[in-house]
Every structure is written in C-alpha cells, then in structure tokens.
Scaffold this motif. Structure first.
Motif, PDB file in Angstrom:
ATOM      1  N   LEU A 108       0.826  -1.209   0.000  1.00  0.00           N
ATOM      2  CA  LEU A 108       0.000   0.000   0.000  1.00  0.00           C
ATOM      3  C   LEU A 108       0.861   1.260   0.000  1.00  0.00           C
ATOM      4  CD1 LEU A 108      -2.899  -0.978   2.441  1.00  0.00           C
ATOM      5  CD2 LEU A 108      -2.989  -0.781  -0.042  1.00  0.00           C
ATOM      6  N   GLU A 109       1.970   1.225   0.727  1.00  0.00           N
ATOM      7  CA  GLU A 109       2.877   2.374   0.727  1.00  0.00           C
ATOM      8  C   GLU A 109       3.469   2.597  -0.665  1.00  0.00           C
ATOM      9  OE1 GLU A 109       3.764   4.938   2.697  1.00  0.00           O
ATOM     10  OE2 GLU A 109       2.077   4.219   3.887  1.00  0.00           O
ATOM     11  N   THR A 111       2.098   1.623  -3.425  1.00  0.00           N
ATOM     12  CA  THR A 111       0.979   2.065  -4.262  1.00  0.00           C
ATOM     13  C   THR A 111       0.741   3.558  -4.090  1.00  0.00           C
ATOM     14  OG1 THR A 111      -0.035  -0.111  -4.101  1.00  0.00           O
ATOM     15  CG2 THR A 111      -1.469   1.695  -4.774  1.00  0.00           C
ATOM     16  N   ARG A 112       0.887   4.045  -2.866  1.00  0.00           N
ATOM     17  CA  ARG A 112       0.725   5.482  -2.612  1.00  0.00           C
ATOM     18  C   ARG A 112       1.806   6.273  -3.367  1.00  0.00           C
ATOM     19  NH1 ARG A 112      -1.841   7.356   1.450  1.00  0.00           N
ATOM     20  NH2 ARG A 112      -1.433   5.593   2.799  1.00  0.00           N
ATOM     21  N   LYS A 113       3.045   5.790  -3.333  1.00  0.00           N
ATOM     22  CA  LYS A 113       4.132   6.469  -4.048  1.00  0.00           C
ATOM     23  C   LYS A 113       3.881   6.437  -5.555  1.00  0.00           C
ATOM     24  CE  LYS A 113       7.613   5.419  -0.586  1.00  0.00           C
ATOM     25  NZ  LYS A 113       8.783   4.591  -0.258  1.00  0.00           N
ATOM     26  N   GLN A 115       0.992   6.227  -6.968  1.00  0.00           N
ATOM     27  CA  GLN A 115      -0.163   7.082  -7.232  1.00  0.00           C
ATOM     28  C   GLN A 115       0.280   8.540  -7.348  1.00  0.00           C
ATOM     29  OE1 GLN A 115      -2.970   7.612  -3.947  1.00  0.00           O
ATOM     30  NE2 GLN A 115      -4.577   6.917  -5.337  1.00  0.00           N
ATOM     31  N   ALA A 176      -6.743   8.691  -3.180  1.00  0.00           N
ATOM     32  CA  ALA A 176      -5.912   8.727  -1.977  1.00  0.00           C
ATOM     33  C   ALA A 176      -6.740   8.402  -0.738  1.00  0.00           C
ATOM     34  CB  ALA A 176      -5.244  10.089  -1.833  1.00  0.00           C
ATOM     35  N   LEU A 179      -7.362   4.643  -0.644  1.00  0.00           N
ATOM     36  CA  LEU A 179      -6.146   3.947  -0.253  1.00  0.00           C
ATOM     37  C   LEU A 179      -5.857   4.143   1.232  1.00  0.00           C
ATOM     38  CD1 LEU A 179      -3.996   2.237  -1.620  1.00  0.00           C
ATOM     39  CD2 LEU A 179      -2.665   4.305  -1.970  1.00  0.00           C
ATOM     40  N   ASN A 180      -6.074   5.347   1.740  1.00  0.00           N
ATOM     41  CA  ASN A 180      -5.873   5.607   3.173  1.00  0.00           C
ATOM     42  C   ASN A 180      -6.824   4.784   4.023  1.00  0.00           C
ATOM     43  OD1 ASN A 180      -3.780   7.411   2.855  1.00  0.00           O
ATOM     44  ND2 ASN A 180      -5.119   9.197   2.852  1.00  0.00           N
ATOM     45  N   GLN A 183      -5.618   1.241   4.091  1.00  0.00           N
ATOM     46  CA  GLN A 183      -4.387   1.120   4.874  1.00  0.00           C
ATOM     47  C   GLN A 183      -4.659   1.284   6.363  1.00  0.00           C
ATOM     48  OE1 GLN A 183      -1.268   3.726   3.655  1.00  0.00           O
ATOM     49  NE2 GLN A 183       0.252   2.710   4.926  1.00  0.00           N
TER      50      GLN A 183
END
Length: 194
Positions: A108-109, A111-113, A115, A176, A179-180, A183
């Motif tokens: 997930l981290e 994926t955030r980067k 994104q 976002a 995703l948050n 997570q």
C-alpha cells in the motif's frame, strides 16, 4: 505466572468489535487487487484501441497540413505511453496474491508512491500529449473559419482547464482517500496483534 494471567485479562478485555475478521481482510485485499487490476486492464485496452485508431486514421486518410499528422501522432504516443505505464504496474498487483499483513502494508505504501508519481508525472504527460495533439489535429478543419476557430479552441481550453484544475485533483483526492481507508483499517488490525 501472574504476568500471564494479567496478559490474558488484558487480551480478553480489549475491544475487538470494530476490527474486521480475517475473512473480511482477505476479501478486502482480494477486492482491492481485483478492482485495481480490472481498471488497469481497461485503461490498457482502451488506450491501445485509441492508439491504433489514431494511426489508422492518419494512414487511411490524406491530409493537406502537417499539423494534422503531428497532432494524430502526439495523441497516439500519449495513448501508448498510458498503456505502457499501466502495463508495467500490473506485475506488482499480480504478486499481491500471496502476501502477509506486513507485505500488504508495504504494498500500500508503494501504491501510494506510485499514485503520486502517476498524478504528478504520467498524467501530466498524457494530458499534455492529448491536448497538444488535439489542438494540432483539428487545426486543418477550422483554420479557414475564424468564428469556429475561436469557439472550438475556447471550448477546448475551458475543457482542459476543468480537467486539469477540477477533475484531476478530485480524482487524486478520491483515490488517496480510498487507499488511506484500506491502509488504516489494515494497520488497525495489524496493531492489535503487536
């Protein structure tokens, strides 16, 4: 021995009603993976279809101005860039099938980067390619008609501004937030076991 009894009492006293079950977490991960893979394949297929369509139109029809060829080529390249970028990220999602909790949090981290990179780099290149390509592509059709020229380019300018300053930031915030939420829910479950 008292420490063990104290630990058992604390363990049993912890409120776990808000925590998801393991089946629910597996379903959440599976749904997340399936949705992302489905969206990526949809983007890849539609981008490739658009790329082939732009190239076919440029090859089949003969245009008088070179701006039409450059515009069509820019739109085809933007479509191809979008397809390639999404295709490269599919491998990560396929590897998500066999992962534990810590690997999913790391996923997930990452994926955030990815994104943030997508919204700050890839989307800029794709939107710029399509916008410049479209402006050049339609020039041949309307350059002789000043009224149409003004109306079409003004409308297109407003459209690009809305996409850039309204739709793009909203889509980023929405993705976002999703995703948050995933997570945070997963970290909450993971913290309960530590």
């Amino acid at each position: 021995m008292d420490n063990l009894d104290d630990f058992k009492a604390i363990w049993h006293a912890a409120d776990t009603k808000t925590l998801p079950s393991s089946e629910e977490m597996l379903k959440l991960i599976s749904n997340f993976r399936g949705q992302k893979l489905r969206n990526k394949w949809l983007v890849i297929i539609s981008s490739l279809i658009l790329c082939v369509l732009f190239i076919a139109v440029l090859c089949i029809f003969s245009f008088r101005l070179w701006t039409t060829y450059i515009g069509g080529s820019l739109m085809a390249l933007a479509s191809l860039w979008l397809a390639i970028n999404n295709f490269r990220s599919i491998k990560r999602f396929r590897q998500l099938d066999d992962s534990n909790n810590l690997e999913f949090i790391a996923f997930l981290e990452q994926t955030r980067k990815n994104q943030v990179y997508y919204y700050t780099r890839t989307m800029i290149y794709v939107l710029a390619g399509y916008s410049a390509g479209y402006m050049l592509y339609i020039y041949e059709l309307i350059y002789k008609y000043p009224t149409w020229f003004t109306v079409v380019y003004s409308t297109f300018g407003i459209y690009v501004a809305v996409m850039w300053f309204v739709v793009r930031p909203r889509a980023f915030r929405r993705d976002a937030a999703r995703l948050n939420a995933i997570q945070q829910r997963h970290e909450k479950l993971l913290n309960q076991f530590e």
